[in-house]
Design an enzyme around this catalytic site. Structure first.
Site, PDB file in Angstrom:
ATOM      1  N   ASP A 311      44.166  53.581  37.287  1.00 16.02           N
ATOM      2  CA  ASP A 311      43.329  52.433  37.599  1.00 16.02           C
ATOM      3  C   ASP A 311      42.651  51.952  36.316  1.00 16.02           C
ATOM      4  O   ASP A 311      42.642  52.639  35.302  1.00 16.02           O
ATOM      5  CB  ASP A 311      42.291  52.855  38.649  1.00 16.02           C
ATOM      6  N   ASP A 509      39.293  56.304  40.578  1.00 12.48           N
ATOM      7  CA  ASP A 509      37.955  56.766  40.948  1.00 12.48           C
ATOM      8  C   ASP A 509      37.360  55.992  42.112  1.00 12.48           C
ATOM      9  O   ASP A 509      36.281  56.338  42.586  1.00 12.48           O
ATOM     10  CB  ASP A 509      37.005  56.675  39.753  1.00 12.48           C
ATOM     11  N   ASP A 513      41.532  53.387  45.415  1.00 16.92           N
ATOM     12  CA  ASP A 513      42.541  54.246  44.803  1.00 16.92           C
ATOM     13  C   ASP A 513      42.958  55.397  45.717  1.00 16.92           C
ATOM     14  O   ASP A 513      43.954  56.060  45.436  1.00 16.92           O
ATOM     15  CB  ASP A 513      41.999  54.841  43.491  1.00 16.92           C
TER      16      ASP A 513
END
Length: 760
Positions: A311, A509, A513
């Site tokens: 990410d 995080d 996700d």
């Protein structure tokens, strides 16, 4: 119906029973109670054999062969032939290996409880003109809801009020709060970062975005096929080989004791013990570095990762707004401008205002603002130390003060560099701007380089953020591919596509996700700041907020697997030699059991090497803090270089000469002594902690280039005594631009290096 994995307490109980039975039987034998000893040993061996038989039957039903099959045959054979002690020893070794392995897997099947717990339980709903708290399941499309400050949006809906300020970072990865006007659609899972507002529900809780993310995460976790145990993969070769040698021994001798001896020395204790000991050792080493690996299968999969997906917001970047620079229109110094803006900003709860206030507070105490007026989501104005100050979006500030060409140029720069900013006006004139961004983590580029060195062949960034911002971060970090504007479902599809090409790892995080973390072969969550949803979905959780620990985890996992394979191959090789001796009648069953134990000890000793290894080099915390303080103290000098590089050729000659003289004094008194001290004192100390013959050669070369450019600049400025010309100022500007570029790169390199050596 496949059997479920046994609970940890059952494995511990089996280990305790076999250990007590072996010890108790030995004591009975010593006291002359041979029959009691035989019964104790046989009972413990048969108890474990019964459980192994059930598990082996379940495996065979699923067309799987486990390493425990040879042990089962050896136990049954030993009991049948009256070799009770041999059976008890095999049972103990097997129970110990199973308990050790199960210890590493106790947390493997957790539900995503924290993700579910974050989901709103209640909503404030208008019923009959009154505000009533109702269970979120009772909300229906069309209901009017109140969303208070800090509340998580319970359902998808439309904003009724004129303006709503929402933090959607957990859903989209966008670090900055977004403004939503009346009629705009909003999604559940976002957080109200502004004043309370009314929301008209457009979906039930079960049909809303947040519920969909939870379902995706659970479905992904259930659909992920478990990795085969490393020991079981080697068992596929060991089992037929053992049966073949035992069969040859039977054909040549017709002696069942020879067959038993072959089975005893072939009992795969090296497989049963070497792998879990090495894996547990790897997990332990990871834990010492703040890396929680939830089970042994995850560590094995981590060692085979080939592709990395990660990410952007909160993973490659810091995940929070930070002031990047303060730009002045010329009337006020940047430090003074930040002080005025920060003093006013402390009166607002807006995240951007709080970031500006925090940056200003770190430099000097703030003034109390007076007569503050705020336009939600746009800006605020008030009086600071007798000056009228405006702070906010360009449109908000420009409506209060006359337009200037400077602000237009600043807007173009912000657009090119994909920066956000708050403009500042003082006493009715545009004074400057505070630029901020979600900064790239200092360790991100280095971490990706280390991951490539460790064997990662493809790195892809997956983000819900806009494409332009994602591309800028991707280029700076050094990823291979950027996929932007993705929903959680789209991230899931990208992971599924990657898994068809090799073993995948996903790092993230945020809530958005969680499905991708659950679907990847290895999910890694940055959990230092309490990212509970991603932490529960992932197999690896970083308990320290540092991306470079992923590279450490990968290196530890690959070393653990390599040592485990070494132990397995060495143990199997020695067992094969012992099997041949046993088949020839040269190694009785009991002697074979003793020899097998010696092999086990050697294999375990080898596996324990995983716990060793040199820790990454580190500097003392006081040294790191001092270096960072020195860099912070030099920030005004670097800003002077940048400002002179931008304006020296266009400023009036007298002003340009005065600013250049002041700049040279700052360079000579602050920058040059700092760099000379680094070269003479710090770099030799750092070189001893790094690999290579001269690991800091490139940075030392940068020092020499800085000294050369400053010396050149001194000569050029000295020549201005004969008269300032446009040509001479343009030449100085070119030198300043080179110096600014070199300084910016050099300071960034040093800060990345210092960060990598800070082990706190």
């Amino acid at each position: 119906m496949p059997l479920k994995p046994p609970r940890a307490w059952l494995d511990a109980a089996l280990l305790g029973i076999t250990l007590l039975a072996l010890a108790g039987g030995g004591l009975a034998r010593w006291l002359g109670l041979a029959e009691t000893a035989r019964l104790a040993w046989n009972a413990s061996a048969l108890l474990l054999a019964a459980w192994l038989a059930a598990e082996s039957a379940a495996r065979l039903w699923r067309r799987q062969v486990g390493v425990d099959l040879i042990a089962l045959l050896a136990i049954v054979g030993a009991v049948s032939l009256g070799q009770a002690l041999v059976a008890a020893v095999i049972a103990l070794m097997l129970a110990g290996g199973r308990a050790l392995e199960r210890y590493t897997e106790r947390r493997a099947e957790r539900e995503l409880r924290r993700l579910i717990d974050r989901a709103p339980r209640f909503a404030w709903c208008y019923r009959g003109g009154l505000l009533e708290q109702v269970a979120v399941e009772r909300v229906r499309p069309g209901d009017r809801l109140l969303v208070r400050t800090g509340d998580v949006l319970p359902v998808d809906g439309e904003v009724i009020d004129a303006m709503a300020l929402l933090d959607e970072a957990a859903l989209t990865g966008e670090p900055l709060p977004v403004n939503r006007g009346a009629g705009d659609a909003v999604r559940s899972g976002g957080v109200n970062a502004g004043p309370p507002f009314d929301l008209r529900a457009t979906a039930t809780a079960a049909q809303s975005t947040y519920a969909g993310i939870v379902k995706l995460a659970e479905a992904a976790r259930q659909s992920r096929a478990p990795s085969a145990r490393l020991a079981d993969r080697y068992a596929l070769a060991l089992i037929p080989l053992t049966l073949a040698v035992a069969g040859v021994a039977w054909l040549l001798s017709g002696d069942p004791l020879r067959v038993l001896a072959v089975l005893v020395v072939a009992t795969p204790c090296p497989l049963i013990l070497a792998v879990p000991v090495a894996i547990v050792g790897g997990i332990s080493r990871c834990a010492r570095r703040g890396i929680l690996v939830k089970d042994g299968a995850t560590l094995e999969a981590l060692a085979r990762v080939q592709q990395l997906f990660l990410d952007k917001t909160g993973t490659l970047t810091a995940g929070r707004i930070g002031v990047r620079t303060v730009e002045s229109a010329g009337t006020y110094a940047p430090a003074q401008l930040l002080h005025l803006a920060g003093s006013l900003a402390q009166a607002s709860p807006h995240p951007v205002a709080q970031a500006i206030a925090q940056a200003a507070r770190e430099r000097a105490p703030l003034e109390p603002p007076q007569a503050v007026r705020e336009s939600a989501g746009a800006g605020l104005c008030g009086t600071v130390a007798g000056r009228e100050v405006w702070l906010g979006e360009h449109g908000y500030v420009a409506a209060a003060v006359p337009a200037e060409p400077w602000s237009g140029a600043m807007l173009r720069r912000m657009n090119h560099e994909l920066l956000d900013g708050s403009f500042v006006a003082v006493d009715g004139a545009m004074a400057g701007a505070v630029l901020f961004d979600d900064r790239l983590r200092q360790e991100s580029p280095g971490a990706l380089r280390r991951l490539r060195q460790a064997g990662i062949r493809r790195i892809v960034m997956l983000t819900g953020d806009r494409a332009e911002a994602a591309q800028l971060v991707g280029v700076a970090a050094g990823v291979d591919e950027v996929r932007a504007g993705l929903t959680p479902a789209a991230k899931l599809a990208a992971i599924a596509e990657g898994r068809r090409q090799g073993v995948t790892m996903m790092i993230g995080d945020g809530i958005n996700d969680a499905p991708a973390l659950a679907a990847a072969d290895v999910g890694v969550a940055l959990g230092a700041r309490g990212a509970s949803a991603s932490s529960e979905a992932a197999g690896v959780v970083l308990l320290v907020d540092r991306l470079d620990r992923v590279a450490e985890a990968l290196c530890i996992a690959r070393r653990a697997r390599r040592i485990a394979v070494q132990g397995v191959l060495a143990g199997m090789g020695l067992s094969l030699l012992a099997m041949l001796w046993a088949a020839a009648g040269l190694l009785p069953a009991l002697a074979g059991a003793v020899l097998q134990e010696a092999i086990d000890v050697a294999v375990i000793a080898n596996a324990l090497r995983v716990l060793g290894g040199r820790a990454p080099p580190a500097l003392g915390g006081a040294v790191i803090d001092r270096l960072r303080e020195e860099h912070a103290a030099l920030a005004p000098v670097l800003q002077q270089v940048r400002r002179a590089a931008e304006r020296v050729a266009s400023d009036p000659p007298a002003q340009a000469r005065s600013e250049l003289d002041a700049l040279l004094r700052g360079l000579e008194r602050q920058l040059v002594p700092h760099e000379q001290a680094d070269e003479a004192q710090l770099y030799p100390q750092l070189a001893r902690r790094l690999h290579g013959e001269d690991p800091l050669a490139a940075m030392s070369h940068t020092h020499r280039e800085i000294f050369r450019l400053i010396h050149l600049l001194q000569r050029m400025v000295a020549d201005l005594a004969g008269g300032v010309t446009v040509a001479s100022l343009e030449e100085i500007q070119r030198t300043l631009l080179r110096l600014d570029t070199v300084l910016g790169l050099h300071f960034a390199q040093e800060e990345e290096l210092y960060h990598s050596l800070d082990d706190r």
